[in-house]
Design a protein around this motif. Structure first.
Motif, PDB file in Angstrom:
ATOM      1  N   LEU A 168       0.849  -1.197   0.000  1.00  0.00           N
ATOM      2  CA  LEU A 168       0.000   0.000   0.000  1.00  0.00           C
ATOM      3  C   LEU A 168       0.882   1.244   0.000  1.00  0.00           C
ATOM      4  CD1 LEU A 168      -2.675  -1.085   2.618  1.00  0.00           C
ATOM      5  CD2 LEU A 168      -3.114  -0.604   0.217  1.00  0.00           C
ATOM      6  N   ALA A 213      -3.089   5.127   2.157  1.00  0.00           N
ATOM      7  CA  ALA A 213      -3.266   3.701   2.417  1.00  0.00           C
ATOM      8  C   ALA A 213      -4.661   3.409   2.965  1.00  0.00           C
ATOM      9  CB  ALA A 213      -2.198   3.214   3.393  1.00  0.00           C
ATOM     10  N   GLN A 214      -5.162   4.254   3.859  1.00  0.00           N
ATOM     11  CA  GLN A 214      -6.500   4.042   4.418  1.00  0.00           C
ATOM     12  C   GLN A 214      -7.571   4.151   3.346  1.00  0.00           C
ATOM     13  OE1 GLN A 214      -7.240   6.658   7.703  1.00  0.00           O
ATOM     14  NE2 GLN A 214      -5.699   5.716   9.042  1.00  0.00           N
ATOM     15  N   TYR A 274      -7.145   1.035   0.683  1.00  0.00           N
ATOM     16  CA  TYR A 274      -7.534  -0.285   1.172  1.00  0.00           C
ATOM     17  C   TYR A 274      -8.981  -0.302   1.658  1.00  0.00           C
ATOM     18  CZ  TYR A 274      -6.709  -4.979   2.860  1.00  0.00           C
ATOM     19  OH  TYR A 274      -6.751  -6.341   3.039  1.00  0.00           O
ATOM     20  N   TYR A 291     -10.966  -0.783  -1.398  1.00  0.00           N
ATOM     21  CA  TYR A 291     -10.826  -2.178  -1.856  1.00  0.00           C
ATOM     22  C   TYR A 291     -11.694  -3.116  -1.017  1.00  0.00           C
ATOM     23  CZ  TYR A 291      -8.748  -6.815  -1.673  1.00  0.00           C
ATOM     24  OH  TYR A 291      -8.560  -8.173  -1.628  1.00  0.00           O
ATOM     25  N   LEU A 292     -11.707  -2.929   0.310  1.00  0.00           N
ATOM     26  CA  LEU A 292     -12.514  -3.786   1.170  1.00  0.00           C
ATOM     27  C   LEU A 292     -14.004  -3.633   0.875  1.00  0.00           C
ATOM     28  CD1 LEU A 292     -10.905  -3.712   4.745  1.00  0.00           C
ATOM     29  CD2 LEU A 292     -11.014  -5.607   3.133  1.00  0.00           C
ATOM     30  N   THR A 337      -5.833 -11.381  -4.223  1.00  0.00           N
ATOM     31  CA  THR A 337      -5.457  -9.993  -4.509  1.00  0.00           C
ATOM     32  C   THR A 337      -4.003  -9.760  -4.122  1.00  0.00           C
ATOM     33  OG1 THR A 337      -7.716  -9.266  -4.045  1.00  0.00           O
ATOM     34  CG2 THR A 337      -6.013  -7.571  -4.089  1.00  0.00           C
ATOM     35  N   TYR A 380      -2.004  -7.866  -2.650  1.00  0.00           N
ATOM     36  CA  TYR A 380      -1.637  -6.908  -1.619  1.00  0.00           C
ATOM     37  C   TYR A 380      -0.780  -7.622  -0.577  1.00  0.00           C
ATOM     38  CZ  TYR A 380      -4.486  -2.747  -2.690  1.00  0.00           C
ATOM     39  OH  TYR A 380      -5.003  -1.614  -3.249  1.00  0.00           O
ATOM     40  N   HIS A 405      -1.034  -8.293   2.664  1.00  0.00           N
ATOM     41  CA  HIS A 405      -1.995  -8.268   3.767  1.00  0.00           C
ATOM     42  C   HIS A 405      -2.238  -9.686   4.246  1.00  0.00           C
ATOM     43  CE1 HIS A 405      -5.456  -8.588   0.574  1.00  0.00           C
ATOM     44  NE2 HIS A 405      -4.529  -9.498   0.419  1.00  0.00           N
ATOM     45  N   THR A 464      -2.240  -5.047   7.184  1.00  0.00           N
ATOM     46  CA  THR A 464      -1.610  -4.691   5.908  1.00  0.00           C
ATOM     47  C   THR A 464      -0.198  -4.173   6.165  1.00  0.00           C
ATOM     48  OG1 THR A 464      -2.497  -2.439   5.995  1.00  0.00           O
ATOM     49  CG2 THR A 464      -3.830  -4.115   4.894  1.00  0.00           C
ATOM     50  N   PRO A 509      -2.876  -2.888  -7.265  1.00  0.00           N
ATOM     51  CA  PRO A 509      -1.965  -3.711  -6.466  1.00  0.00           C
ATOM     52  C   PRO A 509      -1.166  -4.677  -7.331  1.00  0.00           C
ATOM     53  CG  PRO A 509      -4.226  -4.481  -6.237  1.00  0.00           C
ATOM     54  CD  PRO A 509      -4.291  -3.196  -7.000  1.00  0.00           C
TER      55      PRO A 509
END
Length: 375
Positions: A53, A60-61, A64, A67-68, A131, A133, A135, A165, A179
């Motif tokens: 990220l 980043a917040q 992601y 994405y969530l 994905t 990432y 994480h 993450t 990503p």
């Protein structure tokens, strides 16, 4: 005098030089090993930077969190809340070189609360796994909403998940950066498209394919099948299919094999404390076979056949059940089957006499004689 002089001025220096050469050779091998490890770890770091990220916490917040939200929408779950935490510095590993006090990486957690069914949760987990990432799911708590034990009880679950993450130091990703995609691929795509060398998108596609090949998913892994055995809904009655009338009239056993059914029967669970194990037949409606070493249960000797019992492949007798391993006999040979292994694969190699003595097992001659009558 000649011998003493040879020993003092030739032999001893030669031995000392050989020791020094051996010491330098060992030191050189050690340094080469360290260099190879460094190159391997450097590749991991470069890959982690692609999957990282953005280093800025706000970017980043937002990246992601978006994405969530999209992943939960694809899975079918109903999201209640997504709460990000402040970034935390990653401490250096215990085996890091002396003097390294800060590695520059950051971790950020996202606490997710949602509601839905088990199949939807498995879908979300599969999206997270595929994905690219950096994480991982740090904790997962799943509970039923409807605590009734009747067959009409609801299947919906309340899900609390903490996802961690990693923000890798030195990455150049932005909030809108996809990503796992190298920024150079985007530049190559733009130049190739402007110069009409290639259509746009081929560089990104090649990057994604290479990334998938670097972390492949096992071919026999199907995450969606986890929901077939839903542990949250209690007992599920097995759907019974009417037998074929032609099969019902047959009295003599079938002589034609219906296919390689043992290749679809796998060992899925062992309970050594209760001396029980379970096979699953993926060919016929995921039917389970219970195995036991206790002859009084009726599950020590099991028949492996087609769905109607007209064609019998073999009878297996269970001798011993260990953690993740079952010892069984077919005719006059004893075999082992491990968790996830099929019966067809297990039957390829019987235990040798030395292995039988090591495990303390003996062939049941009466069972073998009975099974080998026809042959």
């Amino acid at each position: 005098g000649f011998v003493i002089g040879t020993l003092m001025w030739f032999v001893k220096p030669l031995v000392a030089y050989n020791k020094a050469i051996d010491a330098l050779r060992d030191e050189n091998d050690l340094e080469e090993t360290k260099w190879l490890i460094f190159l391997q770890e450097r590749k991991k770091l470069e890959l982690a930077r692609l999957k990282s990220l953005p280093m800025r916490a706000s970017d980043a917040q937002s990246a992601y969190g978006f994405y969530l939200e999209k992943s939960i929408e694809r899975s079918g779950l109903t999201v209640n809340a997504i709460v990000p935490s402040a970034p935390v510095k990653v401490k250096p590993a215990a085996n890091s070189p002396q003097g390294v006090k800060d590695v520059g990486h950051l971790t950020m957690t996202f606490t997710l609360t949602a509601r839905g069914e088990l199949s939807q949760l498995i879908k979300l987990m599969e999206i997270l796994q595929t994905t690219p990432y950096e994480h991982r799911v740090r904790s997962l708590n799943v509970d039923r909403i409807d605590m009734a034990t009747t067959k009409s009880a609801g299947k919906r679950l309340v899900i609390n998940m903490v996802i961690e993450t990693l923000l890798v130091a030195g990455n150049h990703n932005r909030a809108s950066h996809p990503p796992g995609v190298n920024t150079q691929c985007l530049a190559y795509d733009f130049v190739a498209n402007r110069a009409e060398f290639a259509p746009v998108g081929w560089g990104v596609i090649g990057n994604i394919v290479a990334l998938r090949l670097s972390t492949p998913t096992p071919e026999d892994r199907r995450y969606s099948r986890i929901a077939d055995k839903n542990v949250f809904v209690g007992s599920i009655p097995i759907e019974k299919y009417p037998k074929s009338p032609t099969r019902a009239k047959e009295k003599a056993p079938a002589t034609k094999s219906p296919g390689d059914i043992p290749a679809y029967i796998k060992l899925v669970q062992t309970v050594p404390s209760q001396k029980e194990a379970y096979l699953i037949n993926l060919f016929y409606r995921n039917e389970e076979y219970k195995l036991s070493t206790n002859p009084k249960t009726g599950y020590q000797v099991r028949r492996i056949s087609d769905d109607y019992g007209a064609y019998v492949f073999f009878f297996m007798k269970v001798h011993r059940i260990d953690s993740g391993l079952v010892f069984f006999q077919v005719e006059d040979e004893i075999y082992t089957i491990e968790l996830g292994q099929t019966l067809a694969a297990a039957l390829e190699e019987p235990l040798t006499t030395e292995e039988l003595e090591e495990y303390g097992l003996k062939v049941d001659t009466a069972f073998a004689k009975q099974q080998m009558k026809k042959r």
